[in-house]
Design an enzyme around this catalytic site. Structure first.
Site, PDB file in Angstrom:
ATOM      1  N   LYS A  69     -48.571 -84.936  52.139  1.00  0.00           N
ATOM      2  CA  LYS A  69     -48.119 -86.336  52.099  1.00  0.00           C
ATOM      3  C   LYS A  69     -46.702 -86.456  51.541  1.00  0.00           C
ATOM      4  O   LYS A  69     -45.889 -87.212  52.062  1.00  0.00           O
ATOM      5  CB  LYS A  69     -49.047 -87.178  51.213  1.00  0.00           C
ATOM      6  CG  LYS A  69     -50.385 -87.490  51.821  1.00  0.00           C
ATOM      7  CD  LYS A  69     -51.158 -88.492  50.978  1.00  0.00           C
ATOM      8  CE  LYS A  69     -51.354 -88.065  49.552  1.00  0.00           C
ATOM      9  NZ  LYS A  69     -52.252 -86.925  49.364  1.00  0.00           N
ATOM     10  N   THR A  71     -44.299 -84.140  51.373  1.00  0.00           N
ATOM     11  CA  THR A  71     -43.364 -83.550  52.325  1.00  0.00           C
ATOM     12  C   THR A  71     -43.138 -84.498  53.500  1.00  0.00           C
ATOM     13  O   THR A  71     -42.003 -84.718  53.937  1.00  0.00           O
ATOM     14  CB  THR A  71     -43.916 -82.190  52.804  1.00  0.00           C
ATOM     15  OG1 THR A  71     -44.136 -81.364  51.657  1.00  0.00           O
ATOM     16  CG2 THR A  71     -42.951 -81.504  53.754  1.00  0.00           C
ATOM     17  N   ARG A  92     -44.138 -90.400  43.107  1.00  0.00           N
ATOM     18  CA  ARG A  92     -44.597 -90.116  41.749  1.00  0.00           C
ATOM     19  C   ARG A  92     -43.799 -88.974  41.138  1.00  0.00           C
ATOM     20  O   ARG A  92     -43.272 -88.117  41.838  1.00  0.00           O
ATOM     21  CB  ARG A  92     -46.057 -89.662  41.787  1.00  0.00           C
ATOM     22  CG  ARG A  92     -47.052 -90.783  41.845  1.00  0.00           C
ATOM     23  CD  ARG A  92     -48.452 -90.222  41.950  1.00  0.00           C
ATOM     24  NE  ARG A  92     -48.666 -89.594  43.244  1.00  0.00           N
ATOM     25  CZ  ARG A  92     -49.731 -88.857  43.562  1.00  0.00           C
ATOM     26  NH1 ARG A  92     -50.670 -88.632  42.662  1.00  0.00           N
ATOM     27  NH2 ARG A  92     -49.865 -88.355  44.769  1.00  0.00           N
ATOM     28  N   LYS A 103     -51.462 -75.216  41.062  1.00  0.00           N
ATOM     29  CA  LYS A 103     -50.931 -76.208  41.976  1.00  0.00           C
ATOM     30  C   LYS A 103     -49.418 -76.120  42.145  1.00  0.00           C
ATOM     31  O   LYS A 103     -48.890 -76.317  43.231  1.00  0.00           O
ATOM     32  CB  LYS A 103     -51.327 -77.608  41.476  1.00  0.00           C
ATOM     33  CG  LYS A 103     -50.902 -78.753  42.384  1.00  0.00           C
ATOM     34  CD  LYS A 103     -51.434 -80.084  41.863  1.00  0.00           C
ATOM     35  CE  LYS A 103     -50.753 -81.262  42.560  1.00  0.00           C
ATOM     36  NZ  LYS A 103     -49.333 -81.420  42.224  1.00  0.00           N
ATOM     37  N   ALA A 272     -54.683 -89.372  40.439  1.00  0.00           N
ATOM     38  CA  ALA A 272     -55.274 -90.056  41.589  1.00  0.00           C
ATOM     39  C   ALA A 272     -56.784 -90.153  41.470  1.00  0.00           C
ATOM     40  O   ALA A 272     -57.398 -90.953  42.161  1.00  0.00           O
ATOM     41  CB  ALA A 272     -54.890 -89.330  42.869  1.00  0.00           C
ATOM     42  N   PHE A 300     -54.362 -88.251  47.205  1.00  0.00           N
ATOM     43  CA  PHE A 300     -55.636 -87.966  47.877  1.00  0.00           C
ATOM     44  C   PHE A 300     -55.684 -88.610  49.271  1.00  0.00           C
ATOM     45  O   PHE A 300     -54.665 -89.053  49.803  1.00  0.00           O
ATOM     46  CB  PHE A 300     -56.834 -88.430  47.037  1.00  0.00           C
ATOM     47  CG  PHE A 300     -57.030 -87.663  45.751  1.00  0.00           C
ATOM     48  CD1 PHE A 300     -56.537 -86.365  45.592  1.00  0.00           C
ATOM     49  CD2 PHE A 300     -57.719 -88.220  44.691  1.00  0.00           C
ATOM     50  CE1 PHE A 300     -56.751 -85.657  44.412  1.00  0.00           C
ATOM     51  CE2 PHE A 300     -57.929 -87.512  43.508  1.00  0.00           C
ATOM     52  CZ  PHE A 300     -57.435 -86.242  43.374  1.00  0.00           C
ATOM     53  N   PHE A 380     -48.178 -77.086  61.463  1.00  0.00           N
ATOM     54  CA  PHE A 380     -48.361 -75.761  60.864  1.00  0.00           C
ATOM     55  C   PHE A 380     -48.186 -74.724  61.975  1.00  0.00           C
ATOM     56  O   PHE A 380     -48.447 -75.019  63.140  1.00  0.00           O
ATOM     57  CB  PHE A 380     -49.765 -75.636  60.249  1.00  0.00           C
ATOM     58  CG  PHE A 380     -49.854 -76.215  58.872  1.00  0.00           C
ATOM     59  CD1 PHE A 380     -49.801 -77.578  58.680  1.00  0.00           C
ATOM     60  CD2 PHE A 380     -49.971 -75.396  57.762  1.00  0.00           C
ATOM     61  CE1 PHE A 380     -49.873 -78.127  57.401  1.00  0.00           C
ATOM     62  CE2 PHE A 380     -50.052 -75.935  56.487  1.00  0.00           C
ATOM     63  CZ  PHE A 380     -49.996 -77.301  56.309  1.00  0.00           C
ATOM     64  N   TRP A 408     -41.145 -80.268  57.352  1.00  0.00           N
ATOM     65  CA  TRP A 408     -41.109 -79.055  56.534  1.00  0.00           C
ATOM     66  C   TRP A 408     -40.160 -78.037  57.162  1.00  0.00           C
ATOM     67  O   TRP A 408     -39.342 -77.446  56.463  1.00  0.00           O
ATOM     68  CB  TRP A 408     -42.533 -78.482  56.430  1.00  0.00           C
ATOM     69  CG  TRP A 408     -42.636 -77.275  55.555  1.00  0.00           C
ATOM     70  CD1 TRP A 408     -42.775 -77.251  54.199  1.00  0.00           C
ATOM     71  CD2 TRP A 408     -42.600 -75.915  55.979  1.00  0.00           C
ATOM     72  NE1 TRP A 408     -42.819 -75.957  53.752  1.00  0.00           N
ATOM     73  CE2 TRP A 408     -42.714 -75.115  54.822  1.00  0.00           C
ATOM     74  CE3 TRP A 408     -42.469 -75.273  57.229  1.00  0.00           C
ATOM     75  CZ2 TRP A 408     -42.712 -73.717  54.862  1.00  0.00           C
ATOM     76  CZ3 TRP A 408     -42.474 -73.881  57.284  1.00  0.00           C
ATOM     77  CH2 TRP A 408     -42.589 -73.116  56.110  1.00  0.00           C
TER      78      TRP A 408
END
Lengths: 555, 555
Positions: A69, A71, A92, A103, A272, A300, A380, A408
């Protein structure tokens, strides 16, 4: 190339040049070095806000790695600017703890990043520290009052709900006993540390609409009960001004830049799971005061992040999101079609076809808010053309544009088509957003509405503890608070295992917490993590910094 | 007028104007808003340092309220600039905890303050937070290793010396148990939080001479022992780079201004009881690289602050202090002459006469370092002319200039005569400073030299625990570390009650701690406070902030 290598290869523009793009004068900036600045609240302009366009980025039900999200939000911002829309991304702030855990940081990835990524992922402008200190000052005041002979509030230590926080992945602090060692060292009691994003002070900072509002909310924090069962609030300890003093700079949004030199406002970072999972209201309003388009995100999947963004934040702050971007990945669709983790990267058109029902439910849900979604298929290398084609066609059948998003890999150049689709919705299809429920509705009704209409549950069970909590909420007069659901992000239901689009299930509310300063009641639908741990090999082991300050191994 | 009212009545100069006075270009500054900036380490110039003049401000044995070293340091800086000497004051950063406790902030007082005082006393540029996070990352790594199946170092939890820190007065965290709640939550053990200035990371930051030196010192932190009694260091956890990453900005000194718009460099703030109690070496060197005169200070009386400043910091960093200013107050001299607390403000020439022996011993001590002292009589309204006259005359008998210092009341105008006296010493009487001991001497010899020559002790006793600690130091090869004495500041002896100039006493070393990263061994001569508490009525209760961000009640 690693994210950090890409970020470091970029020569950043001075932040005053970025501010110029927003017509913000250099003199209005509070610079933190050359590439970060705080913006004064005076720049917020409600009229301008109403005329500009808010786009929310959310996602289908994610796999544990997340679907990109942040990215996508950054890439979409680059794309929108490329097609001539003056756009700011509003995000955020990352928490420091996970940077040393599994993470890692949270400043986007590949060619869609916000920079300086090292600073954003580390102490940034000190906001998290300010939240931590304000939280822990209140803790120190509570424990001091327990033993004080002056103005003793008669607090029952067994009822204290307020926990200390630290922005570190530190599982050893989850459950502790404090105040040991005799009369000079306080009153012994059980306590624990949460990670800083889980602090109610963070939730409050992100809900506050002004400095006075912040102060009032801090005073409203519900701490626990006296021995004669009266509620105790932070204001009873005269804590709110000192806490607000600690937050005097943290309330100001931070301006940085994207890799393509577009403005990024990064401010606040509540969890979240037990909180709203989105940046401050002030930052969103700042973005909309300065920019024709604002792209923002919420943590999320859409059942949690978007639901809270729309029912809590947008309803409270009178925001009008005009388009929702649903990030999907072929990988996650395979998962929802039944692929095991090892096969997430193995093409399987049948699984994608079957998994699409998850995305379809999210599309349905977004429309319940009177908003048109666009689907971003975050690309991807393991995706196949037929799988992508299938998703695009199935979305089209629902009247939704789905676009392959290559932020990306290519930055803004890979996001122009998504930007076009978003602009089409904003300019031609946007209606007046309407929340799913009104805060004034009874608590049980609000919870049931979310569970049934968004999650697709057949029924909601309330455990005994939750029923007692409902009575407490009633007695305290907190019925008209927003409902901030705490549920697993892995399923529409409260059961991790129910992937896809589960139906006929019941969700169970185990207990209901109160965040009186944030004005949330928080139904707990499962075990919520509030303090992560470090992995067997912490990320810190592979980090390095040379004597020029050049960092490696940060991700 | 309160300190904060005086500070707020002043229109501050933009920090780039202050930098200009030091010939620092705007582009070299990392601004933190308009009135604070970090200075790059590249500006440090060893040749310039050798040509400039370092003045240390210390004090006689203080009363609990302190005798005004910071105020005198700032005032002297104003005075020196007034008489044409380009001077920078270099100071410690205040800790946040005491701001809400009894002590309050530490940015000077009256008309001798550094500004913006609110920011300096609150989060400032985030250095304390960075130290706290680096300290607590190491803690999290230690506890994570205890339960890790990968690279387990076999650390015996009962031997862990490394504590967590928090910059808050919070007595309830002094003694805690952590890791409770079952297998998912770590290994249960006793622990505790110190206040952040007591962190060895702070001591290390203040001893570091470069970024590489910082990293090596962090790796050298001694944590405890394995079950088979091998020492464990931070480098065994590969912690030093990640810790250094967290300190990448904190290592850069902070530039602010005095009320009279002179440069102030404020950087690092280690405790004066168990650490060196003075700002970073880097800040002192930065000041001396940019300024003809540097005025700096060290915590507590000269038996502690000056001794450590000279033997530890100056010896290690090859600094050459040319004058020591001994701050005395008539109030403190009355105390050393036997006045009870209630009579501190009652004129009593006999008590001042008798109490002078304390100051005389400090004068003697300073001369042992081959440095000429000047006495600053920090003026109070309760002083009488005859008392002041007496002190001036008694100093003159010892060949020392004593000058009435009115920095608090009048700023630089009240400090010109003190400035003249200091310049006289620096320009006409300065010799080459020599430390009292060489770091290479045996540990016991170093301790005895300080105790006998500085404190005036007849003998030094070592408790059994201290004797065992000496063996440990020997075994670990730490003999050549500096001795960082931990003793009460209220007496030359280790007994609070022995005021004046005690003689014939014995001091007892109870135990000896090791700060291997800082390169200190720390003989503990009494109970040392490492985590203050809040008072019955915390200062936070009387603080306020309005919606323009204007703060009141901060002191």
């Amino acid at each position: 190339m690693s994210d950090i290598a890409i970020a470091q290869s970029k020569q950043l523009k001075h932040i005053k040049e970025i501010a110029k793009k927003l017509n913000v004068k250099e003199d209005d900036l509070e610079m933190y070095g050359k590439y970060k600045a705080k913006l004064p609240l005076e720049l917020i302009n409600e009229e301008t806000i109403a005329n500009n366009n808010l786009v929310l980025v959310t996602a289908l039900t994610p796999t544990p790695a997340g679907e990109g999200k942040t990215t996508t939000s950054i890439g979409l911002t680059e794309g929108l600017n490329k097609i001539g829309k003056q756009t700011t991304v509003v995000l955020r702030e990352p928490s420091l703890g996970p940077v040393f855990g599994i993470k890692g940081g949270a400043a986007g990835g590949g060619y869609s990043q916000v920079v300086p990524m090292e600073d954003i992922n580390l102490h940034f402008t000190g906001d998290f520290n300010a939240v931590e200190k304000a939280n822990n000052l209140l803790s120190a005041l509570i424990d001091n009052n327990l033993q004080s002979k002056v103005n003793n509030l008669n607090i029952d230590p067994r009822t204290i709900l307020w926990k200390r926080v630290i922005d570190m992945n530190d599982r050893s602090l989850r459950n502790i006993t404090i105040g040991l060692g005799g009369t000079a060292n306080g009153i012994p009691r059980e306590d624990g540390f949460n990670i800083t994003p889980a602090s109610e002070v963070m939730a409050i900072l992100c809900m506050a609409t002004s400095f006075d509002d912040l102060k009032e909310r801090l005073g409203n924090i519900f701490i626990g009960f006296t021995f004669d069962k009266k509620p105790v609030f932070a204001r009873d300890l005269k804590a709110q001004d000192a806490m607000a003093i600690l937050l005097k700079d943290a309330i100001k949004p931070n301006l940085v830049q994207t890799l393509e030199e577009n403005p990024a406002i990064i401010h606040g970072g509540p969890f979240a799971n037990i909180a709203q999972g989105t940046n401050t209201i002030i930052a969103t309003k700042m973005g909309l005061s300065l920019s024709n388009y604002v792209v923002t995100e919420a943590g999320f999947g859409a059942d949690l992040g978007a639901e809270k963004f729309l029912n809590i934040k947008s309803q409270y702050a009178n925001l009008n999101p005009k388009c929702v971007v649903l990030v999907a990945t072929i990988r996650a669709l395979r998962h929802h079609g039944g692929a095991i983790k090892e096969d997430y990267n193995t093409p399987d058109i049948n699984k994608v076809d079957d998994g699409f029902k998850n995305l379809a439910k999210h599309i349905e849900n977004i429309r319940k808010f009177n908003i048109e979604p666009v689907v971003a298929i975050n690309a991807f290398t393991s995706d196949t053309e037929v799988e992508i084609e299938l998703v695009i066609n199935k979305c089209a059948e629902l009247g939704v544009q789905a676009v392959l998003a290559k932020g990306w890999e290519k930055g803004g150049d890979g996001m122009k088509r998504l930007a076009d689709a978003v602009v089409d919705v904003v300019e031609n299809k946007a209606k007046k957003f309407k929340p799913l429920y009104n805060w004034e509705m009874p608590v049980v009704e609000k919870i049931e509405k979310i569970a049934k209409e968004i999650y697709g549950a057949r029924a909601v069970d309330f455990d005994n503890k939750a029923k007692l909590n409902l009575k407490r909420i009633e007695a305290l007069g907190f019925n008209n608070f927003a409902v901030c659901m705490a549920k697993t992000q892995k399923s529409f239901s409260d059961n991790d295992k129910l992937i896809g689009r589960p139906e006929g299930f019941t969700v169970t509310v185990r207990e209901i917490e109160i965040a009186a300063g944030a004005q949330f009641i928080i139904p707990i639908l499962g075990k919520m993590m509030r303090m992560p741990g470090l992995p067997a090999v912490p990320a810190s082991e592979n980090m390095s910094i040379n004597n020029k300050g050049l960092i490696d191994g940060l991700s």
